[in-house]
Design a protein around this motif. Structure first.
Motif, mmCIF file in Angstrom:
data_model
loop_
_atom_site.group_PDB
_atom_site.id
_atom_site.type_symbol
_atom_site.label_atom_id
_atom_site.label_comp_id
_atom_site.label_asym_id
_atom_site.label_seq_id
_atom_site.Cartn_x
_atom_site.Cartn_y
_atom_site.Cartn_z
ATOM 1 N N ILE A 1 0.863 -1.173 0.000
ATOM 2 C CA ILE A 1 0.000 0.000 0.000
ATOM 3 C C ILE A 1 0.904 1.230 0.000
ATOM 4 C CG2 ILE A 1 -1.972 -1.129 1.082
ATOM 5 C CD1 ILE A 1 -1.132 -0.042 3.758
ATOM 6 N N PHE A 2 0.365 2.370 -0.394
ATOM 7 C CA PHE A 2 1.243 3.526 -0.597
ATOM 8 C C PHE A 2 1.944 3.947 0.687
ATOM 9 C CE2 PHE A 2 -2.726 5.763 0.498
ATOM 10 C CZ PHE A 2 -2.288 6.756 1.353
ATOM 11 N N GLN A 3 1.346 3.638 1.835
ATOM 12 C CA GLN A 3 2.005 3.989 3.093
ATOM 13 C C GLN A 3 3.313 3.220 3.277
ATOM 14 O OE1 GLN A 3 -1.192 3.121 2.728
ATOM 15 N NE2 GLN A 3 -2.554 4.473 3.881
ATOM 16 N N ASP A 4 3.426 2.025 2.668
ATOM 17 C CA ASP A 4 4.678 1.272 2.744
ATOM 18 C C ASP A 4 5.826 2.061 2.113
ATOM 19 O OD1 ASP A 4 3.780 -1.110 4.047
ATOM 20 O OD2 ASP A 4 2.843 -1.746 2.175
ATOM 21 N N MET B 1 0.309 1.486 -9.981
ATOM 22 C CA MET B 1 -0.716 2.454 -9.590
ATOM 23 C C MET B 1 -1.291 3.136 -10.820
ATOM 24 S SD MET B 1 0.679 4.264 -6.111
ATOM 25 C CE MET B 1 0.947 3.286 -4.618
ATOM 26 N N GLU B 2 -2.628 3.173 -10.913
ATOM 27 C CA GLU B 2 -3.298 3.709 -12.089
ATOM 28 C C GLU B 2 -3.600 5.202 -11.998
ATOM 29 O OE1 GLU B 2 -6.089 0.360 -13.894
ATOM 30 O OE2 GLU B 2 -6.492 0.656 -11.755
ATOM 31 N N GLY B 3 -3.485 5.779 -10.827
ATOM 32 C CA GLY B 3 -3.915 7.155 -10.645
ATOM 33 C C GLY B 3 -2.927 8.181 -11.152
ATOM 34 N N ALA B 4 -3.335 9.449 -11.036
ATOM 35 C CA ALA B 4 -2.503 10.588 -11.404
ATOM 36 C C ALA B 4 -2.437 11.543 -10.222
ATOM 37 C CB ALA B 4 -3.075 11.296 -12.636
ATOM 38 N N LEU C 1 -5.288 9.470 -5.023
ATOM 39 C CA LEU C 1 -4.740 9.876 -3.720
ATOM 40 C C LEU C 1 -3.302 9.423 -3.541
ATOM 41 C CD1 LEU C 1 -7.758 9.178 -1.316
ATOM 42 C CD2 LEU C 1 -6.873 11.394 -2.042
ATOM 43 N N ALA C 2 -3.044 8.154 -3.820
ATOM 44 C CA ALA C 2 -1.703 7.613 -3.582
ATOM 45 C C ALA C 2 -0.637 8.329 -4.412
ATOM 46 C CB ALA C 2 -1.689 6.107 -3.854
#
Length: 432
Positions: free
Chosen positions: A11-14, A307-310, A291-292
């Motif tokens: 997860i992005f927190q890692d 990750m697919e986001g922007a 978000l990430a």
């Protein structure tokens, strides 16, 4: 359809942890507590249940105990009814008092406790690792039914109750013998039991009061950041995981059905260090998957390939978002409804299309409408429907994970795929 993450799922927190961030978390955790504990450490405050633990939360019990406050109980509770429209059923929550009969103060509310706990965690971080960057995640349950309204909102309730309006579509499902709505909507209408207009007005008023309660709690955190001189250096992302029907179609909360109201949620961004110019409203649709990448960019990290986001920071700077084919999947909530949804823009209008593999029903919504109406059978939009069906088919076939949906989808919409070979309907062509 798996609900919990595995321990080895990143997860992005890692990534933030590897970058040297001190991680803090309070509130709801709906992706699997073991993963959160593994990433955040043994002091993580995460609960994986539908509603807040309240009196099962030792830290909250200690918090209200120090105020001399006893456990909250309902002083007035809103309830839906069964199909007879008389027998009380689903609880929507309502107003709370102390178990001993005294008024329940606002500062003793669980949401305010979460903000207070987040502040205490930030103070602890300053002692644990002075100068170390901090990532703080606060997952409020509110605003969400069952509502819990403490003392101090009586005048606001009277005002809101006088101005809220019942949605125009409220009566559409009241007569179960008419209309062509998806049976899933009718199933949920029976579950919520919202048949009375006055109850809907109370429900909406409670929702708005709970929004104000969260505002109050967040205000305490903001005041702390400003008092400590940390406000300018802090990136703040404020959003929700889903929307709220608030009486549309006689429905509440969310469900396993397609409706823009439960997919649309505002997102507020306060950049750090003046990295963005003047405040602005960005109309470009974005997604929670953004978000990430946003947080990682702020931490000086590149977005991992999976990750697919922007980054929202880039989107705010340009006003546009790179193309992303957002896919919506339904499954199990109160009812079971396996479905596939997608969106597309034709001209100046953004359209949402949903397909229920469970019922075969389809939905078509203008995403710009104030009160979206299913226009799948509107003769004037037959061309738009055909384009959305073809678009949905192309999205399904681009990813083998949607093969099971495409099998029935193609049969339900065979007339739109007559230019293709339909001999292998099962998609199990034998190897010769």
């Amino acid at each position: 359809m798996k609900s919990d993450l595995e321990l080895d799922d990143p997860i992005f927190q890692d990534y933030l942890k590897q970058q040297g961030y001190n991680l803090k978390h309070v509130g709801k955790c709906h992706v699997g507590t073991p993963k959160f504990v593994d990433t955040f450490g043994e002091n993580v405050h995460a609960w994986d249940r539908w509603g807040p633990p309240v009196m099962d939360d030792d830290r909250y019990v200690e918090y209200i105990g120090a105020m001399g406050v006893t456990a909250p109980v309902y002083s007035r509770e809103l309830r839906g009814t069964l199909a007879d429209r008389a027998t009380a059923s689903t609880s929507f929550g309502g107003w709370i008092r102390q178990r001993n009969g005294d008024v329940f103060p606002r500062d003793a509310h669980y949401s305010v406790f979460l903000a207070d706990l987040a502040i205490r965690q930030l103070k602890a971080s300053a002692l644990q690792a002075p100068g170390k960057p901090v990532f703080s995640q606060i997952d409020f349950f509110d605003p969400h039914q069952p509502y819990s309204i403490p003392q101090g909102y009586e005048e606001r309730y009277e005002y809101l109750r006088s101005v809220v309006q019942v949605p125009a579509s409220f009566h559409e499902l009241q007569d179960e013998g008419r209309g062509s709505q998806n049976p899933i909507f009718r199933l949920y209408h029976r579950y919520w039991g919202l048949y009375d207009e006055e109850l809907v007005k109370d429900y909406i008023a409670c929702h708005l009061l709970q929004v104000e309660l969260v505002d109050y709690a967040i205000g305490k955190l903001f005041a702390y950041l400003k008092a400590e001189g940390q406000w300018d250096d802090t990136l703040i992302l404020f959003t929700a995981d889903h929307g709220e029907m608030n009486g549309r179609l006689g429905l509440a909360d969310k469900g396993a059905y397609f409706h823009p109201d439960i997919f649309r949620a505002p997102m507020l961004v306060k950049p750090a260090g003046g990295s963005i110019g003047a405040p602005a409203d960005i109309a470009t649709p974005v997604s929670l998957v953004d978000l990430a990448p946003t947080i990682l960019q702020a931490a000086g990290l590149e977005t991992p390939l999976q990750m697919e986001g922007a980054s929202l920071l880039d989107i705010m700077a340009t006003g546009t978002r790179p193309a992303l084919e957002q896919v919506y999947q339904l499954g199990i909530h109160v009812g079971t409804n396996f479905g596939f949804g997608c969106q597309a823009r034709f001209g100046d209008t953004a359209w949402f299309y949903g397909y229920s593999a469970t019922t075969g029903c389809e939905e078509l919504y203008d995403l710009g409408a104030v009160e979206p109406v299913n226009a799948i059978d509107d003769p004037a939009l037959a061309g738009i429907r055909a384009r959305m069906v073809r678009h949905a088919g192309s999205v399904m076939r681009a990813d083998k994970r949607w093969s099971g949906y495409f099998a029935s989808f193609r049969l339900h919409n065979m007339e739109h795929f007559m230019d293709e070979s339909l001999d292998d309907i099962q998609m199990l062509k034998p190897q010769l």
